[in-house]
Design a protein around this motif. Structure first.
Motif, PDB file in Angstrom:
ATOM      1  N   GLU A   6       0.867  -1.172   0.000  1.00  0.00           N
ATOM      2  CA  GLU A   6       0.000   0.000   0.000  1.00  0.00           C
ATOM      3  C   GLU A   6       0.908   1.227   0.000  1.00  0.00           C
ATOM      4  O   GLU A   6       1.961   1.229   0.649  1.00  0.00           O
ATOM      5  CB  GLU A   6      -0.863   0.007   1.251  1.00  0.00           C
ATOM      6  N   VAL A   7       0.486   2.249  -0.722  1.00  0.00           N
ATOM      7  CA  VAL A   7       1.280   3.471  -0.801  1.00  0.00           C
ATOM      8  C   VAL A   7       0.390   4.696  -0.693  1.00  0.00           C
ATOM      9  O   VAL A   7      -0.807   4.646  -0.949  1.00  0.00           O
ATOM     10  CB  VAL A   7       2.104   3.540  -2.110  1.00  0.00           C
ATOM     11  N   ASP A  39      -4.960  12.233  -1.994  1.00  0.00           N
ATOM     12  CA  ASP A  39      -5.507  11.450  -0.888  1.00  0.00           C
ATOM     13  C   ASP A  39      -6.083  10.111  -1.337  1.00  0.00           C
ATOM     14  O   ASP A  39      -6.599   9.368  -0.519  1.00  0.00           O
ATOM     15  CB  ASP A  39      -6.609  12.251  -0.164  1.00  0.00           C
ATOM     16  N   VAL A  40      -5.978   9.793  -2.613  1.00  0.00           N
ATOM     17  CA  VAL A  40      -6.549   8.548  -3.118  1.00  0.00           C
ATOM     18  C   VAL A  40      -5.748   7.349  -2.590  1.00  0.00           C
ATOM     19  O   VAL A  40      -4.524   7.399  -2.476  1.00  0.00           O
ATOM     20  CB  VAL A  40      -6.590   8.551  -4.666  1.00  0.00           C
ATOM     21  N   ALA A  41      -6.460   6.284  -2.234  1.00  0.00           N
ATOM     22  CA  ALA A  41      -5.807   5.049  -1.795  1.00  0.00           C
ATOM     23  C   ALA A  41      -5.083   4.442  -2.985  1.00  0.00           C
ATOM     24  O   ALA A  41      -5.615   4.401  -4.096  1.00  0.00           O
ATOM     25  CB  ALA A  41      -6.845   4.073  -1.250  1.00  0.00           C
ATOM     26  N   ALA A  42      -3.855   3.947  -2.778  1.00  0.00           N
ATOM     27  CA  ALA A  42      -3.075   3.402  -3.888  1.00  0.00           C
ATOM     28  C   ALA A  42      -2.366   2.125  -3.465  1.00  0.00           C
ATOM     29  O   ALA A  42      -2.105   1.891  -2.288  1.00  0.00           O
ATOM     30  CB  ALA A  42      -2.077   4.441  -4.382  1.00  0.00           C
ATOM     31  N   PHE A  43      -2.031   1.315  -4.467  1.00  0.00           N
ATOM     32  CA  PHE A  43      -1.499  -0.022  -4.244  1.00  0.00           C
ATOM     33  C   PHE A  43      -0.559  -0.397  -5.389  1.00  0.00           C
ATOM     34  O   PHE A  43      -0.802  -0.035  -6.532  1.00  0.00           O
ATOM     35  CB  PHE A  43      -2.671  -1.005  -4.192  1.00  0.00           C
ATOM     36  N   ILE A  44       0.523  -1.109  -5.056  1.00  0.00           N
ATOM     37  CA  ILE A  44       1.406  -1.670  -6.077  1.00  0.00           C
ATOM     38  C   ILE A  44       1.414  -3.187  -5.893  1.00  0.00           C
ATOM     39  O   ILE A  44       1.861  -3.699  -4.861  1.00  0.00           O
ATOM     40  CB  ILE A  44       2.842  -1.116  -5.983  1.00  0.00           C
ATOM     41  N   ASP A  45       0.900  -3.889  -6.889  1.00  0.00           N
ATOM     42  CA  ASP A  45       0.864  -5.348  -6.871  1.00  0.00           C
ATOM     43  C   ASP A  45       2.296  -5.885  -6.874  1.00  0.00           C
ATOM     44  O   ASP A  45       3.177  -5.297  -7.495  1.00  0.00           O
ATOM     45  CB  ASP A  45       0.117  -5.815  -8.127  1.00  0.00           C
ATOM     46  N   LEU A  46       2.528  -7.004  -6.222  1.00  0.00           N
ATOM     47  CA  LEU A  46       3.888  -7.536  -6.119  1.00  0.00           C
ATOM     48  C   LEU A  46       4.542  -7.761  -7.469  1.00  0.00           C
ATOM     49  O   LEU A  46       5.750  -7.598  -7.596  1.00  0.00           O
ATOM     50  CB  LEU A  46       3.914  -8.831  -5.295  1.00  0.00           C
ATOM     51  N   LEU A  56       9.097   5.717  -3.471  1.00  0.00           N
ATOM     52  CA  LEU A  56       9.217   5.055  -4.766  1.00  0.00           C
ATOM     53  C   LEU A  56       8.622   5.934  -5.850  1.00  0.00           C
ATOM     54  O   LEU A  56       7.641   6.640  -5.609  1.00  0.00           O
ATOM     55  CB  LEU A  56       8.429   3.733  -4.778  1.00  0.00           C
ATOM     56  N   ASP A  57       9.198   5.885  -7.040  1.00  0.00           N
ATOM     57  CA  ASP A  57       8.541   6.454  -8.206  1.00  0.00           C
ATOM     58  C   ASP A  57       7.687   5.354  -8.802  1.00  0.00           C
ATOM     59  O   ASP A  57       8.055   4.166  -8.764  1.00  0.00           O
ATOM     60  CB  ASP A  57       9.557   6.932  -9.233  1.00  0.00           C
ATOM     61  N   ALA A  58       6.547   5.730  -9.357  1.00  0.00           N
ATOM     62  CA  ALA A  58       5.635   4.753  -9.950  1.00  0.00           C
ATOM     63  C   ALA A  58       4.826   5.415 -11.059  1.00  0.00           C
ATOM     64  O   ALA A  58       4.751   6.641 -11.142  1.00  0.00           O
ATOM     65  CB  ALA A  58       4.704   4.186  -8.882  1.00  0.00           C
ATOM     66  N   VAL A  59       4.227   4.594 -11.889  1.00  0.00           N
ATOM     67  CA  VAL A  59       3.380   5.043 -12.996  1.00  0.00           C
ATOM     68  C   VAL A  59       1.937   4.669 -12.674  1.00  0.00           C
ATOM     69  O   VAL A  59       1.663   3.532 -12.269  1.00  0.00           O
ATOM     70  CB  VAL A  59       3.815   4.382 -14.317  1.00  0.00           C
ATOM     71  N   THR A  60       1.014   5.602 -12.865  1.00  0.00           N
ATOM     72  CA  THR A  60      -0.401   5.313 -12.623  1.00  0.00           C
ATOM     73  C   THR A  60      -0.926   4.392 -13.731  1.00  0.00           C
ATOM     74  O   THR A  60      -0.620   4.575 -14.897  1.00  0.00           O
ATOM     75  CB  THR A  60      -1.243   6.600 -12.579  1.00  0.00           C
ATOM     76  N   LEU A  61      -1.719   3.404 -13.314  1.00  0.00           N
ATOM     77  CA  LEU A  61      -2.280   2.458 -14.278  1.00  0.00           C
ATOM     78  C   LEU A  61      -3.783   2.609 -14.417  1.00  0.00           C
ATOM     79  O   LEU A  61      -4.286   2.967 -15.466  1.00  0.00           O
ATOM     80  CB  LEU A  61      -1.944   1.018 -13.871  1.00  0.00           C
ATOM     81  N   ASP A  62      -4.510   2.321 -13.340  1.00  0.00           N
ATOM     82  CA  ASP A  62      -5.968   2.362 -13.411  1.00  0.00           C
ATOM     83  C   ASP A  62      -6.557   2.394 -12.010  1.00  0.00           C
ATOM     84  O   ASP A  62      -5.853   2.261 -11.028  1.00  0.00           O
ATOM     85  CB  ASP A  62      -6.525   1.173 -14.196  1.00  0.00           C
ATOM     86  N   ILE A  63      -7.875   2.587 -11.961  1.00  0.00           N
ATOM     87  CA  ILE A  63      -8.609   2.598 -10.698  1.00  0.00           C
ATOM     88  C   ILE A  63      -9.342   1.269 -10.569  1.00  0.00           C
ATOM     89  O   ILE A  63     -10.049   0.849 -11.478  1.00  0.00           O
ATOM     90  CB  ILE A  63      -9.635   3.750 -10.654  1.00  0.00           C
ATOM     91  N   ARG A 102      -4.175   1.779  -8.859  1.00  0.00           N
ATOM     92  CA  ARG A 102      -3.145   0.759  -9.066  1.00  0.00           C
ATOM     93  C   ARG A 102      -1.956   1.413  -9.754  1.00  0.00           C
ATOM     94  O   ARG A 102      -2.111   2.125 -10.753  1.00  0.00           O
ATOM     95  CB  ARG A 102      -3.702  -0.365  -9.921  1.00  0.00           C
ATOM     96  N   LEU A 103      -0.761   1.165  -9.208  1.00  0.00           N
ATOM     97  CA  LEU A 103       0.470   1.754  -9.719  1.00  0.00           C
ATOM     98  C   LEU A 103       1.442   0.671 -10.149  1.00  0.00           C
ATOM     99  O   LEU A 103       1.338  -0.478  -9.727  1.00  0.00           O
ATOM    100  CB  LEU A 103       1.146   2.595  -8.633  1.00  0.00           C
ATOM    101  N   CYS A 104       2.440   1.061 -10.946  1.00  0.00           N
ATOM    102  CA  CYS A 104       3.522   0.171 -11.361  1.00  0.00           C
ATOM    103  C   CYS A 104       4.850   0.840 -11.032  1.00  0.00           C
ATOM    104  O   CYS A 104       5.075   1.987 -11.420  1.00  0.00           O
ATOM    105  CB  CYS A 104       3.440  -0.096 -12.863  1.00  0.00           C
ATOM    106  N   ALA A 105       5.727   0.123 -10.327  1.00  0.00           N
ATOM    107  CA  ALA A 105       7.045   0.664  -9.962  1.00  0.00           C
ATOM    108  C   ALA A 105       8.180  -0.064 -10.678  1.00  0.00           C
ATOM    109  O   ALA A 105       9.333   0.063 -10.291  1.00  0.00           O
ATOM    110  CB  ALA A 105       7.230   0.578  -8.448  1.00  0.00           C
TER     111      ALA A 105
END
Length: 96
Positions: A25-26, A34-41, A63-70, A77-80
């Motif tokens: 969780e990030v 303030d949006v809840a965000a997550f990076i899948d393993l 971490l830097d990450a790229v936004t993917l989708d809601i 959902r993010l990608c790092a």
């Protein structure tokens, strides 16, 4: 995206929790959101294997990450993956 961010946007986030074997969780810190965000393993590394929970970035890591989708429940959902970040940085530089 209706959360003040757009798809394929590079953001900086802080690891706020671990979800067992599912990922981290990030909190988005730049741009602040303030949006809840997550990076899948599977989106944490380019390595051709799944990280184990003890290999996840420590809580408090930036971490830097790229936004993917809601996802349902309005979770971002993010990608790092380093390769995804590099690809997006190239795309962004070509738009300037």
């Amino acid at each position: 995206m209706s959360i003040g961010l757009h798809k394929d946007q590079i953001v900086q986030c802080e690891v706020t929790g671990h979800r067992g074997r599912f990922g981290v969780e990030v909190s988005i810190v730049e741009p602040q959101s303030d949006v809840a965000a997550f990076i899948d393993l599977v989106l944490l590394t380019d390595e051709n294997r799944h990280l184990t929970p003890d290999e996840y970035p420590p809580i408090g890591s930036l971490l830097d990450a790229v936004t993917l989708d809601i996802h349902p429940g309005d979770e971002l959902r993010l990608c790092a993956r380093p390769s995804s970040l590099a690809r997006q940085r190239i795309k962004d530089s070509q738009l300037r």
